[in-house]
Each structure stands twice: as C-alpha cells, then as structure tokens.
Design a protein around this motif. Structure first.
Motif, PDB file in Angstrom:
ATOM      1  N   PHE A 125       0.820  -1.213   0.000  1.00 49.82           N
ATOM      2  CA  PHE A 125       0.000   0.000   0.000  1.00 49.82           C
ATOM      3  C   PHE A 125       0.857   1.268   0.000  1.00 49.82           C
ATOM      4  O   PHE A 125       0.490   2.266  -0.621  1.00 49.82           O
ATOM      5  N   SER A 126       2.001   1.244   0.668  1.00 50.08           N
ATOM      6  CA  SER A 126       2.868   2.420   0.700  1.00 50.08           C
ATOM      7  C   SER A 126       3.565   2.642  -0.637  1.00 50.08           C
ATOM      8  O   SER A 126       3.858   3.783  -1.022  1.00 50.08           O
ATOM      9  N   ALA A 127       3.835   1.545  -1.359  1.00 49.47           N
ATOM     10  CA  ALA A 127       4.494   1.670  -2.658  1.00 49.47           C
ATOM     11  C   ALA A 127       3.563   2.237  -3.719  1.00 49.47           C
ATOM     12  O   ALA A 127       4.022   2.742  -4.746  1.00 49.47           O
ATOM     13  N   ASN A 128       2.251   2.150  -3.469  1.00 40.67           N
ATOM     14  CA  ASN A 128       1.260   2.642  -4.436  1.00 40.67           C
ATOM     15  C   ASN A 128       0.232   3.516  -3.718  1.00 40.67           C
ATOM     16  O   ASN A 128      -0.958   3.162  -3.647  1.00 40.67           O
ATOM     17  N   PRO A 129       0.645   4.647  -3.174  1.00 36.97           N
ATOM     18  CA  PRO A 129      -0.268   5.447  -2.347  1.00 36.97           C
ATOM     19  C   PRO A 129      -1.463   6.011  -3.105  1.00 36.97           C
ATOM     20  O   PRO A 129      -2.481   6.345  -2.490  1.00 36.97           O
ATOM     21  N   ASP A 130      -1.362   6.120  -4.434  1.00 38.01           N
ATOM     22  CA  ASP A 130      -2.460   6.669  -5.216  1.00 38.01           C
ATOM     23  C   ASP A 130      -3.373   5.585  -5.800  1.00 38.01           C
ATOM     24  O   ASP A 130      -4.382   5.913  -6.430  1.00 38.01           O
ATOM     25  N   ARG A 131      -3.014   4.346  -5.590  1.00 39.59           N
ATOM     26  CA  ARG A 131      -3.829   3.244  -6.092  1.00 39.59           C
ATOM     27  C   ARG A 131      -4.828   2.812  -5.028  1.00 39.59           C
ATOM     28  O   ARG A 131      -4.491   2.700  -3.850  1.00 39.59           O
ATOM     29  N   TYR A 163      -4.513   3.513   6.065  1.00 41.52           N
ATOM     30  CA  TYR A 163      -4.427   3.437   4.608  1.00 41.52           C
ATOM     31  C   TYR A 163      -5.807   3.743   4.014  1.00 41.52           C
ATOM     32  O   TYR A 163      -6.568   2.831   3.683  1.00 41.52           O
ATOM     33  N   PRO A 164      -6.131   5.012   3.867  1.00 42.27           N
ATOM     34  CA  PRO A 164      -7.485   5.381   3.409  1.00 42.27           C
ATOM     35  C   PRO A 164      -7.792   4.956   1.982  1.00 42.27           C
ATOM     36  O   PRO A 164      -8.950   5.014   1.562  1.00 42.27           O
ATOM     37  N   GLN A 165      -6.775   4.521   1.226  1.00 41.87           N
ATOM     38  CA  GLN A 165      -7.023   4.062  -0.141  1.00 41.87           C
ATOM     39  C   GLN A 165      -7.452   2.602  -0.192  1.00 41.87           C
ATOM     40  O   GLN A 165      -7.626   2.044  -1.276  1.00 41.87           O
TER      41      GLN A 165
END
Length: 364
Positions: A125-131, A163-165
């Motif tokens: 999740f941190s590697a893809n914060p916009d996904r 992780y709101p995403q």
C-alpha cells in the motif's frame, strides 16, 4: 468468561507453531479456550494426519503471500477484488461450500504471524499510495467465524485505518460486530453477508449459521452506524419453489435496509468441480440440488444450464430493481452474453466490472 458461539464450542485441540506461540493471536486463543492446552510444534514439525472428523484450531506461521488476487475462473467476468489471506477452512457446515473440496480435514488454520502480514501490506500500500484497493478476507474462510477467538478482523481494521485508499470487505454467515468500535472511517469497511432463499439457508447452511433475519438485523445495525453493507447471493440454487423463496428474501432485505445503505449485491449460480460433487454426495446425501441439470462450462466447472441460470438471475435482479437497486447489482463469474440477457448491459457499459465495483465500494 463469555460463552463462545456454538459453532466454536466443538474445537477439541489447539495446535500452534513454536514461532508464533507468543503472538497476540495465540495469547487471545489461550484466554478464550483455557480448558485446552496448546500443543506446540517445533520448527519443521508437521501437524499429525488422520484428523478428518475433529475440529482443530491450528495457529500457524504462514510463509506464503498474504495479499493475492481472487483466483476467479477463466473465460468469465471476475469482480477483481484482492484477498487478504488470513487463514483457511471454516467450522460451519454448508453443503455447497467449495472449501470441503479444497481441504480434506477439519483443521481451522489461522496465520498467527501478523507482523509478517502487516509488513507485506504496508509494502504494497505504501508503494502505491495513489492506487485504491478493494480487499476482503472471506475467500478461504468466513471473515468473522473465528473472530470471537482471534480478534483478527479487529486487528486488520485497526491496521488499515492508516491506509485510506483501502476498502475492506468482511463477508460472513455469522453475526459478530465486536470489531465496530475500532473503525476510524465507516466508509472504508464493508460488512457483508451471504443471502439465499430461506429453504436453502434452513436446510443447506448448517453448523449454527446465523439466520437470514439475524444477518439482516446485523446489516441494519451497521447501516445505522454509517456503514454501507454488501449482500451476496452466491450460490443461487435451483430447487422446487425457488421463485417464492428468493422473492421472500428480497422482501426481508428491504424490510431491513434502504437501497442507499447497500454498496453492492452479487449474484452467482451454483457451480462446482467434480471433487465438490463427490463431497456433497458423501457429506450431505439429502442435498438433491447436486443432481440438477448441469453442463460443463468453458472453465471446466459444472454449471446450471444457461436458460435456467438466466431465468433465476432475471427474477432476482427484477425483484431487487423494484426495491430501488440497479447499478449495485452484478454477476459473479458469468459471460457478457449472460450479463446482456439479465441486465441489458455488459460490464463494459459500466466502465469495466473492476472499476465499477471499486467506485461502488468507495461510495462514488
């Protein structure tokens, strides 16, 4: 000590890998099952075989991938959600359950090395914060059936609060709302319950599953607290009187929930591998639906004849549409041709099923 739910009272042994013997999950299990002394397996030691008829809780150090794609099936439209793999098997006794073909024993496995799980999820999740991610834990086990022992969903919800995403779905046939008080944002947790016709719930979902009324009452409780809920008609089963049965369930749904409180509703027809048919015949000889009119689909699984599937899907979809649902409805593992016959549209008309359900999950 609070009495455990009936479906957990048959656990006869607790086995734990030495590497996770002091984990938070193991500590909770010891507190909830003080009458059972955990058997600790040394590194490299395997759980003894010949355990097919007793419920054993095995707290395991899992070495595989925790975050994975839904296995789906070839040639049909998959919803595309991802699995957070927390364990395997289930103490409930549903005649149609695919897990009895996957797992040949009664061992309830829980991955107790949560630090490894948190590490893997954070990296993803941190590697893809916009996904954005739509994840769930109800693929190889019931999301909440062991919650009273392990508190696993509660831990996961607390972790994912950062992780709101990520939107987490908890799919179950039991009622356990003990996790609700740790939710930071109700829009990022989707409580979900399996639905079926009352006759199927009464006769094919054994092992102390919550009744349809209890599931929907729990869904209403969640909705009143700001959650949107999901409902899953999977598997729909063809049986004498199915129209009246599924119509009654739809009535119950709208007695408890408003359309805007429902994120999505899946519909999937009963399908099976050859091994599952054998298991059902051996374990549930009174389940006559397994002898229905099936053909081999292009994925190699046995499926109800397409005209019968389409008839059931149309009937249920029309009833749900009359109650105010439409874009919330989707088919699980069906072709574009069946989509068109049922809804008059295909996933492409919705922008693709994966994208559409992502938007539904995030309330867009």
């Amino acid at each position: 000590m609070k009495t455990l739910p009936t479906y957990l009272q048959g656990i006869s042994r607790v086995v734990v890998d030495a590497a996770v013997a002091d984990s938070p999950v193991a500590q909770r299990v010891r507190e909830k099952l003080p009458h059972l002394t955990a058997e600790v397996l040394a590194e490299g030691e395997a759980l003894s075989s010949g355990l097919a008829r007793e419920d054993i809780l095995y707290l395991k150090r899992y070495r595989g991938r925790f975050l994975r794609h839904c296995p789906g099936t070839s040639h049909y439209r998959c919803c595309g959600y991802q699995i957070v793999h927390i364990g395997e098997n289930c103490p409930l006794r549903c005649s149609y359950c695919i897990l009895q073909a996957y797992f040949q024993d009664r061992v309830l496995k829980v991955w107790a090395n949560q630090d490894d799980l948190w590490r893997e999820l954070d990296q993803a999740f941190s590697a893809n914060p916009d996904r954005r991610y739509r994840v769930g834990t109800g693929e190889f086990t019931d999301s909440l059936v062991l919650e009273a022992l392990t508190g696993y969903s509660r831990d996961l919800i607390e972790f994912l609060g950062s992780y709101p995403q990520v939107c987490l779905e908890l799919k179950s046939k039991v009622v356990d709302l003990s996790w609700m008080d740790v939710v930071r944002d109700p829009s990022r947790v989707l409580p979900a319950w399996s639905m079926n016709a009352p006759a199927i719930a009464d006769h094919e979902e054994q092992g102390e599953c919550a009744s349809l009324e209890e599931r929907l009452a729990a869904a209403r409780t969640c909705a009143r607290e700001g959650f949107r809920v999901c409902l899953h008609f999977d598997p729909m089963i063809h049986f004498p009187g199915w129209q009246e049965g599924y119509a009654r369930t739809v009535e119950m749904i709208f007695d408890h929930l408003r359309p805007e409180e429902i994120a999505y509703v899946s519909m999937g027809s009963f399908r099976h591998m050859p091994d599952l048919k054998r298991c059902i015949i051996e374990n549930f000889p009174g389940s006559g639906y397994i002898h229905g009119e099936f053909i081999t689909g292009i994925d190699g699984k046995q499926r109800l004849l397409r005209p019968l599937r389409v008839e059931q899907f149309r009937f249920l979809a029309d009833a749900l549409r009359r109650g105010g649902l439409d874009r919330q409805l989707y088919l699980c593992m069906e072709s574009d041709e069946v989509w068109q016959a049922v809804f008059g549209r295909t996933p492409a008309d919705l922008g693709g099923l994966y994208r559409h359900l992502m938007a539904q999950a995030f309330g867009e």
